[in-house]
Design an enzyme around this catalytic site. Structure first.
Site, PDB file in Angstrom:
ATOM      1  N   HIS A 245       0.744  -1.196  -0.040  1.00  0.00           N
ATOM      2  CA  HIS A 245       0.018   0.108  -0.113  1.00  0.00           C
ATOM      3  C   HIS A 245       1.001   1.283  -0.151  1.00  0.00           C
ATOM      4  O   HIS A 245       0.663   2.201  -0.702  1.00  0.00           O
ATOM      5  CB  HIS A 245      -0.924   0.031   1.153  1.00  0.00           C
ATOM      6  N   LYS A 341      -0.081   0.058  13.819  1.00  0.00           N
ATOM      7  CA  LYS A 341      -1.420  -0.426  14.602  1.00  0.00           C
ATOM      8  C   LYS A 341      -1.488   0.217  15.780  1.00  0.00           C
ATOM      9  O   LYS A 341      -0.341   0.592  16.402  1.00  0.00           O
ATOM     10  CB  LYS A 341      -1.550  -1.851  14.415  1.00  0.00           C
TER      11      LYS A 341
HETATM   12  C1  BG6 Z   1      -4.625  -4.810   4.766  1.00  0.00           C
HETATM   13  C2  BG6 Z   1      -3.927  -4.994   5.719  1.00  0.00           C
HETATM   14  O1  BG6 Z   1      -4.093  -4.987   3.425  1.00  0.00           O
HETATM   15  O2  BG6 Z   1      -5.188  -3.246   4.880  1.00  0.00           O
HETATM   16  C3  BG6 Z   1      -4.395  -4.821   7.443  1.00  0.00           C
HETATM   17  O3  BG6 Z   1      -3.537  -6.567   5.751  1.00  0.00           O
HETATM   18  C4  BG6 Z   1      -4.950  -3.405   7.288  1.00  0.00           C
HETATM   19  O4  BG6 Z   1      -3.694  -5.251   8.280  1.00  0.00           O
HETATM   20  C5  BG6 Z   1      -5.746  -2.881   6.089  1.00  0.00           C
HETATM   21  O5  BG6 Z   1      -5.627  -3.006   8.607  1.00  0.00           O
HETATM   22  C6  BG6 Z   1      -5.962  -1.447   6.197  1.00  0.00           C
HETATM   23  O6  BG6 Z   1      -6.842  -1.079   4.974  1.00  0.00           O
HETATM   24  P1  BG6 Z   1      -7.784   0.239   5.114  1.00  0.00           P
HETATM   25  O7  BG6 Z   1      -8.382   0.284   3.822  1.00  0.00           O
HETATM   26  O8  BG6 Z   1      -8.663   0.013   6.373  1.00  0.00           O
HETATM   27  O9  BG6 Z   1      -6.899   1.326   5.220  1.00  0.00           O
END
Ligand code: BG6
Length: 488
Positions: A245, A341
């Site tokens: 991401h 987190k």
């Molecule tokens: C996921 C991760 O790809 O993205 C998670 O595995 C994380 O650990 C999540 O919580 C976060 O996504 P978003 O869309 O809530 O920011």
């Protein structure tokens, strides 16, 4: 809006009794029906290993499961009844895949469909390779129409496994058939980064080292590891968030202007960004793990006390990095990237801090009153943009205040579609722009893999804080409050 290019097809979900089907995939496919030409039909064939389910029992389970997630909307039950089927099989077995092919053929004949198929691997990563092999061996990599293979993250857990997975995929499928999911690319605000940069000349002309002092990207999560320790404790924040991401966000912010807005040109520019970065040195990386702490409504357990986490686990739940993009455009501009987190709130932001004027004309008692201009892009929640600039506070003595010129999606538009809605629409349309190319995955692993092993220090931070003290050296002065978590 009618999407003419969407053709009738079958959407096969492998691992259909899992969470993703009820939370994201089926609600998104249901919502997409309104954009699609009324003559176009998309059928869903859920594939699972539960022999006690048949078409009716699966549909009954699905309706209840979708309702429990809060994603149900008027008409979804009837839609499920008309469009969803179930097929029980072991997806890694070649002869079972042949039977799946027969079932698909029968469904396509019954519904007069042209044989277009998407296969969505909503499976544990350990099943990706054997399932792709079985699909390929059984002839399901090709169909009478088009065939798309959709692979969820994580795509490998290091460079070697990502390369091996790419080799397996490419043994049976052409890259043009592959849709590697990174759900951040489906977020409306992430896509808007391109429009924002490339449709507004005032920003693109400032988007370089002459005017930008630093770029900060923060993905803060309030939640802890929840019930996912089985996966997370073997994974950690670097693999779970940064390699995919955050790397995608950096690429979109830093990429050159593509020749055209199509998948090939955009992916080409994103890959160049990943290739022009080098692995940060140890002093440019801080790892953290949350310990016990407090949130507004009570105590939070530390990571080591979460169910399923190893007693002496050193898995990082926080990473802060200083990255450098060695290109003409970005030479010397630090990119501070951090995610964690159990931080104080859920917040994803990009802050572009601009250089101050070369001469300070506004001083008070010998100190300069100027603040840096900052462009703050909030990707979630409360999606929007704010440009901070200095204004004179009324009256005397002279004082400058930083105020935002801002825009919020919520004020201007009705509803932002869920990332999965966007991504599934693109899979059905055959548009790969928002999916990750094999070269991107490998370039990103090359960059971050060296940080995975070795003797790394993992600093404790209290749950509910902005991360370890050690990471404060990566914070930029003058950024808006939310991006100076050291003090907040
Ligand atoms: C996921 C991760 O790809 O993205 C998670 O595995 C994380 O650990 C999540 O919580 C976060 O996504 P978003 O869309 O809530 O920011």
């Amino acid at each position: 809006m009618t999407l003419k290019r969407v053709e009738p097809s079958v959407f096969v979900i492998l691992g259909a009794t899992g969470d993703l089907t009820k939370r994201k995939l089926v609600p998104a496919l249901f919502r997409l029906r309104k954009y699609v030409d009324p003559g176009t039909r998309t059928f869903v064939l859920g594939v699972g290993r539960k022999p006690e389910l048949d078409d009716d029992a699966f549909r009954a389970w699905l309706k209840e499961a979708v309702a429990e997630t809060g994603e149900a909307e008027d008409g979804i039950d009837q839609w499920i009844d008309q469009h969803v089927r179930y097929h029980c099989m072991e997806e890694t077995d070649v002869s079972s895949c042949r039977s799946l092919g027969e079932r698909l053929g029968a469904l396509e004949e019954e519904q007069d469909l042209p044989g277009n198929r998407s296969f969505y691997l909503s499976l544990p990563p350990s099943r990706f390779v054997p399932t792709i092999e079985a699909l390929g061996e059984s002839g399901l990599a090709q169909s009478p129409g088009w065939t798309h293979l959709v692979v969820e993250k994580p795509f490998g857990r290091d460079l070697a496994s990502a390369q091996a997975l790419n080799r397996t995929v490419h043994r049976w499928y052409d890259e043009s058939q592959i849709y590697r999911i990174d759900h951040y690319l489906g977020k409306e605000t992430v896509q808007n980064l391109l429009v924002f940069r490339l449709a507004n000349a005032i920003f693109e002309s400032l988007w370089n080292r002459s005017h930008v002092e630093s770029v900060q990207i923060l993905v803060a999560e309030e939640l802890g590891v929840e019930t996912r320790a089985g996966y997370y404790d073997k994974t950690g924040a670097l693999r779970d968030m940064v390699q995919n991401h955050l790397a995608q966000l950096v690429s979109l912010v830093a990429m050159e202007v593509p020749a055209t807005i199509d998948a090939e040109s955009i992916r080409y520019e994103k890959i160049k960004v990943l290739r022009s970065m080098s692995t940060p040195s140890a002093t440019d990386v801080v790892f953290g793990q949350y310990g016990p702490g407090e949130n507004g409504s009570g105590p939070d357990a530390g990571y080591l006390d979460e169910p399923g986490v190893g007693v002496a686990s050193t898995t990082e739940t926080y990473v802060s990095l200083r990255l450098a993009v060695d290109s003409w455009r970005w030479q010397g501009v630090p990119f501070y990237v951090r995610t964690g987190k159990r931080l104080p709130k859920r917040l994803t932001q990009i802050a572009v801090t601009f250089r101050q004027p070369p001469v300070c004309l506004f001083e008070s008692m010998g100190s300069c009153l100027l603040h840096s201009n900052v462009l703050l892009i909030t990707l979630q929640p409360d999606e929007g943009f704010a440009l901070y600039f200095d204004v004179k506070a009324p009256g005397e003595p002279l004082d400058l205040r930083t105020l935002p010129l801002s825009f919020r999606y919520e004020d201007a538009f009705e509803k932002i579609p869920d990332a999965y809605e966007t991504l599934l629409r693109d899979i059905l349309e055959g548009d790969q722009t928002l999916f990750v190319h094999s070269d991107e995955v490998e370039a990103s692993w090359k960059l971050f893999e060296p940080l995975l092993g070795g003797d790394r220090e993992v600093h404790r931070y209290p749950a509910g804080s902005w991360g370890p003290e050690e990471a404060t050296r990566h914070f930029v002065r003058g950024a808006p409050e939310t991006l100076q978590p050291a003090s907040g």
